[in-house]
Write a protein that holds these residues in place. Structure first.
Motif, PDB file in Angstrom:
ATOM      1  N   ILE A 149       7.309   7.113 -12.762  1.00  0.00           N
ATOM      2  CA  ILE A 149       6.052   7.216 -13.505  1.00  0.00           C
ATOM      3  C   ILE A 149       6.000   8.519 -14.295  1.00  0.00           C
ATOM      4  CG2 ILE A 149       3.550   7.528 -13.247  1.00  0.00           C
ATOM      5  CD1 ILE A 149       3.740   5.454 -10.902  1.00  0.00           C
ATOM      6  N   LEU A 150       6.339   9.624 -13.652  1.00  0.00           N
ATOM      7  CA  LEU A 150       6.271  10.920 -14.329  1.00  0.00           C
ATOM      8  C   LEU A 150       7.316  11.038 -15.439  1.00  0.00           C
ATOM      9  CD1 LEU A 150       5.544  13.168 -11.232  1.00  0.00           C
ATOM     10  CD2 LEU A 150       3.924  12.406 -13.002  1.00  0.00           C
ATOM     11  N   ALA A 151       8.512  10.506 -15.212  1.00  0.00           N
ATOM     12  CA  ALA A 151       9.548  10.526 -16.250  1.00  0.00           C
ATOM     13  C   ALA A 151       9.151   9.635 -17.427  1.00  0.00           C
ATOM     14  CB  ALA A 151      10.889  10.075 -15.663  1.00  0.00           C
ATOM     15  N   PHE A 152       8.529   8.496 -17.130  1.00  0.00           N
ATOM     16  CA  PHE A 152       8.090   7.578 -18.180  1.00  0.00           C
ATOM     17  C   PHE A 152       7.041   8.259 -19.065  1.00  0.00           C
ATOM     18  CE2 PHE A 152       5.194   4.217 -19.696  1.00  0.00           C
ATOM     19  CZ  PHE A 152       6.089   3.508 -20.470  1.00  0.00           C
ATOM     20  N   GLU A 153       6.103   8.966 -18.453  1.00  0.00           N
ATOM     21  CA  GLU A 153       5.086   9.674 -19.233  1.00  0.00           C
ATOM     22  C   GLU A 153       5.732  10.658 -20.202  1.00  0.00           C
ATOM     23  OE1 GLU A 153       1.019  12.194 -18.467  1.00  0.00           O
ATOM     24  OE2 GLU A 153       2.721  12.614 -17.147  1.00  0.00           O
ATOM     25  N   GLN A 154       6.693  11.431 -19.726  1.00  0.00           N
ATOM     26  CA  GLN A 154       7.362  12.403 -20.585  1.00  0.00           C
ATOM     27  C   GLN A 154       8.077  11.725 -21.747  1.00  0.00           C
ATOM     28  OE1 GLN A 154       6.898  15.724 -20.384  1.00  0.00           O
ATOM     29  NE2 GLN A 154       5.416  15.069 -18.840  1.00  0.00           N
ATOM     30  N   LYS A 155       8.720  10.598 -21.463  1.00  0.00           N
ATOM     31  CA  LYS A 155       9.439   9.861 -22.511  1.00  0.00           C
ATOM     32  C   LYS A 155       8.473   9.340 -23.576  1.00  0.00           C
ATOM     33  CE  LYS A 155      12.438   5.886 -23.176  1.00  0.00           C
ATOM     34  NZ  LYS A 155      13.090   4.739 -22.555  1.00  0.00           N
TER      35      LYS A 155
END
Length: 170
Positions: free
Chosen positions: A148-154
């Motif tokens: 979830i956190l990596a997706f937000e950054q992307k």
């Protein structure tokens, strides 16, 4: 002693269950006023913990199509789902007989463009839109938190890049 260790290892392998695969939809939307990503979380039917829509493979459907179907059945949302997963995570799935099996969930992002009033599991779950930090805090699975956190950054990096390109006329 070596033969005993080998027998124990072989017995352990005989009773080990294979990892089962599921497909999940990371349902999201973008806030219009400021660049922010919101994730749709739902409660599980059995424990009430916060999860994403997910389920077993379906005959005749691709993995992403099965994930999209789960999003509609469990959360009442439709949208455009990616054909490519953004990653996966593991969790232990409790089965009705009391057994637990290890599941690998392949996660497909889905931008939500329609919220339905009626859907199969409407009265069995709660749903909430939350920001990514809150979504990561609520879910229990460490791998899902990270996704979830990596997706937000992307997504936010893509928005920044598009804004910069638009501002320069590119």
């Amino acid at each position: 002693m070596n033969i005993l260790n080998r027998i124990v290892s072989d017995v352990h392998l005989m009773f080990r269950r294979p990892v089962r695969e599921q497909y999940g939809a990371l349902c999201y939307r973008l806030k219009k006023k400021r660049p922010a990503v919101e994730i749709l979380l739902i409660t599980s039917r059995d424990t009430g913990r916060w999860v994403i829509p997910k389920g077993w493979p379906m005959d005749g459907k691709s993995a992403s199509a099965a994930a999209a179907r789960e999003a509609w059945e469990e959360a009442g949302v439709k949208g455009v789902i990616s054909e490519e997963p953004i990653g996966n995570y593991h969790y232990m799935k409790g089965l009705p007989e009391g057994l637990k099996v290890e599941c690998l969930v392949r996660v497909f992002p889905m931008v939500v463009d329609d919220i339905c009033k009626n859907f199969p599991e409407k009265d069995q779950r709660r749903a909430e839109w939350v920001d990514c930090t809150e979504a990561a805090r609520r879910v229990q699975e460490p791998g899902l938190k990270t996704l979830i956190l990596a997706f937000e950054q992307k997504i936010l990096a893509g928005i920044d890049l598009a804004a910069k390109n638009g501002a320069t006329g590119a």
